[in-house]
Write a protein that holds these residues in place. Structure first.
Motif, PDB file in Angstrom:
ATOM      1  N   ALA A  74      35.112  46.620  34.636  1.00 16.20           N
ATOM      2  CA  ALA A  74      36.027  45.570  35.229  1.00 16.20           C
ATOM      3  C   ALA A  74      36.995  45.287  34.617  1.00 16.20           C
ATOM      4  O   ALA A  74      38.533  45.030  34.644  1.00 16.20           O
ATOM      5  N   ILE A  75      36.607  46.006  33.024  1.00 11.87           N
ATOM      6  CA  ILE A  75      38.078  45.338  32.080  1.00 11.87           C
ATOM      7  C   ILE A  75      38.988  46.404  31.872  1.00 11.87           C
ATOM      8  O   ILE A  75      40.444  46.257  32.253  1.00 11.87           O
ATOM      9  N   GLU A  76      38.333  47.597  32.556  1.00 16.96           N
ATOM     10  CA  GLU A  76      39.284  49.225  32.157  1.00 16.96           C
ATOM     11  C   GLU A  76      39.912  49.060  33.890  1.00 16.96           C
ATOM     12  O   GLU A  76      41.434  48.773  33.489  1.00 16.96           O
ATOM     13  N   ASP A  77      39.868  48.435  35.098  1.00 16.52           N
ATOM     14  CA  ASP A  77      40.225  48.007  36.413  1.00 16.52           C
ATOM     15  C   ASP A  77      41.655  47.416  36.257  1.00 16.52           C
ATOM     16  O   ASP A  77      42.682  47.301  36.452  1.00 16.52           O
ATOM     17  N   ARG A  78      40.963  45.987  35.557  1.00  8.07           N
ATOM     18  CA  ARG A  78      42.359  44.547  34.741  1.00  8.07           C
ATOM     19  C   ARG A  78      43.038  44.875  34.213  1.00  8.07           C
ATOM     20  O   ARG A  78      44.893  45.136  34.168  1.00  8.07           O
ATOM     21  N   LEU A  79      43.589  45.890  33.283  1.00 13.27           N
ATOM     22  CA  LEU A  79      44.140  46.957  32.356  1.00 13.27           C
ATOM     23  C   LEU A  79      44.866  47.755  32.740  1.00 13.27           C
ATOM     24  O   LEU A  79      45.999  47.694  32.750  1.00 13.27           O
ATOM     25  N   VAL A  80      43.850  48.563  33.930  1.00  9.27           N
ATOM     26  CA  VAL A  80      44.965  49.354  34.650  1.00  9.27           C
ATOM     27  C   VAL A  80      45.994  48.577  35.727  1.00  9.27           C
ATOM     28  O   VAL A  80      47.624  49.265  35.411  1.00  9.27           O
ATOM     29  N   ASP A  81      45.686  47.911  36.342  1.00 10.88           N
ATOM     30  CA  ASP A  81      46.442  46.925  37.132  1.00 10.88           C
ATOM     31  C   ASP A  81      47.487  46.286  36.075  1.00 10.88           C
ATOM     32  O   ASP A  81      48.872  46.471  36.284  1.00 10.88           O
ATOM     33  N   LEU A  82      46.959  45.810  35.087  1.00 14.25           N
ATOM     34  CA  LEU A  82      48.203  45.373  34.187  1.00 14.25           C
ATOM     35  C   LEU A  82      49.626  46.206  33.869  1.00 14.25           C
ATOM     36  O   LEU A  82      50.560  45.743  34.002  1.00 14.25           O
TER      37      LEU A  82
ATOM     38  N   TYR B  95      56.120  48.285  37.101  1.00 12.23           N
ATOM     39  CA  TYR B  95      57.227  47.744  38.320  1.00 12.23           C
ATOM     40  C   TYR B  95      57.777  46.809  37.618  1.00 12.23           C
ATOM     41  O   TYR B  95      58.778  46.432  38.008  1.00 12.23           O
ATOM     42  N   ALA B  96      57.666  45.504  36.591  1.00 11.77           N
ATOM     43  CA  ALA B  96      58.661  45.267  36.311  1.00 11.77           C
ATOM     44  C   ALA B  96      59.199  45.671  35.058  1.00 11.77           C
ATOM     45  O   ALA B  96      61.123  45.472  35.400  1.00 11.77           O
ATOM     46  N   GLU B  97      59.073  46.556  34.485  1.00 11.26           N
ATOM     47  CA  GLU B  97      60.590  47.489  33.531  1.00 11.26           C
ATOM     48  C   GLU B  97      61.336  48.089  34.447  1.00 11.26           C
ATOM     49  O   GLU B  97      62.287  47.727  34.151  1.00 11.26           O
ATOM     50  N   ASP B  98      60.588  48.951  35.791  1.00 13.88           N
ATOM     51  CA  ASP B  98      61.773  49.159  36.679  1.00 13.88           C
ATOM     52  C   ASP B  98      62.289  47.923  37.738  1.00 13.88           C
ATOM     53  O   ASP B  98      63.925  48.730  37.240  1.00 13.88           O
ATOM     54  N   THR B  99      62.005  47.072  37.567  1.00 11.06           N
ATOM     55  CA  THR B  99      62.687  45.957  38.369  1.00 11.06           C
ATOM     56  C   THR B  99      63.793  45.561  37.395  1.00 11.06           C
ATOM     57  O   THR B  99      64.995  45.517  37.510  1.00 11.06           O
ATOM     58  N   LEU B 100      63.875  45.698  35.950  1.00  7.14           N
ATOM     59  CA  LEU B 100      64.098  45.062  35.694  1.00  7.14           C
ATOM     60  C   LEU B 100      65.880  46.290  34.839  1.00  7.14           C
ATOM     61  O   LEU B 100      67.107  45.595  34.725  1.00  7.14           O
TER      62      LEU B 100
END
Length: 73
Positions: A6-14, A20-25
């Protein structure tokens, strides 16, 4: 030391969201740069147009309305 799934999945999502945020920026920075270039070009063109205009504005000479004959005469 294993990380729970669960923690690994959350880390991957983050990490994905950060990518995506870096690309948008980066896209927004490029857009702002292009817009600033357009603004600079428009300002230069405006300066050129103002330099072409004769003094007094618009090329029309200033007239006194008392010297004008109304259209019904």
């Amino acid at each position: 030391m294993d990380i729970p799934q669960a923690i690994e999945d959350r880390l991957v999502d983050l990490e994905v969201k950060a990518a995506y945020a870096e690309d948008t920026l980066d896209q927004l920075n490029a857009l702002v740069y292009r817009q600033q270039q357009q603004i600079d070009a428009l300002l230069a063109e405006l300066r050129q147009l103002r330099d072409r205009m004769p003094e007094g504005g618009g090329g029309a000479e200033v007239r006194n309305l008392r010297d004008e004959i109304p259209p019904h005469y």
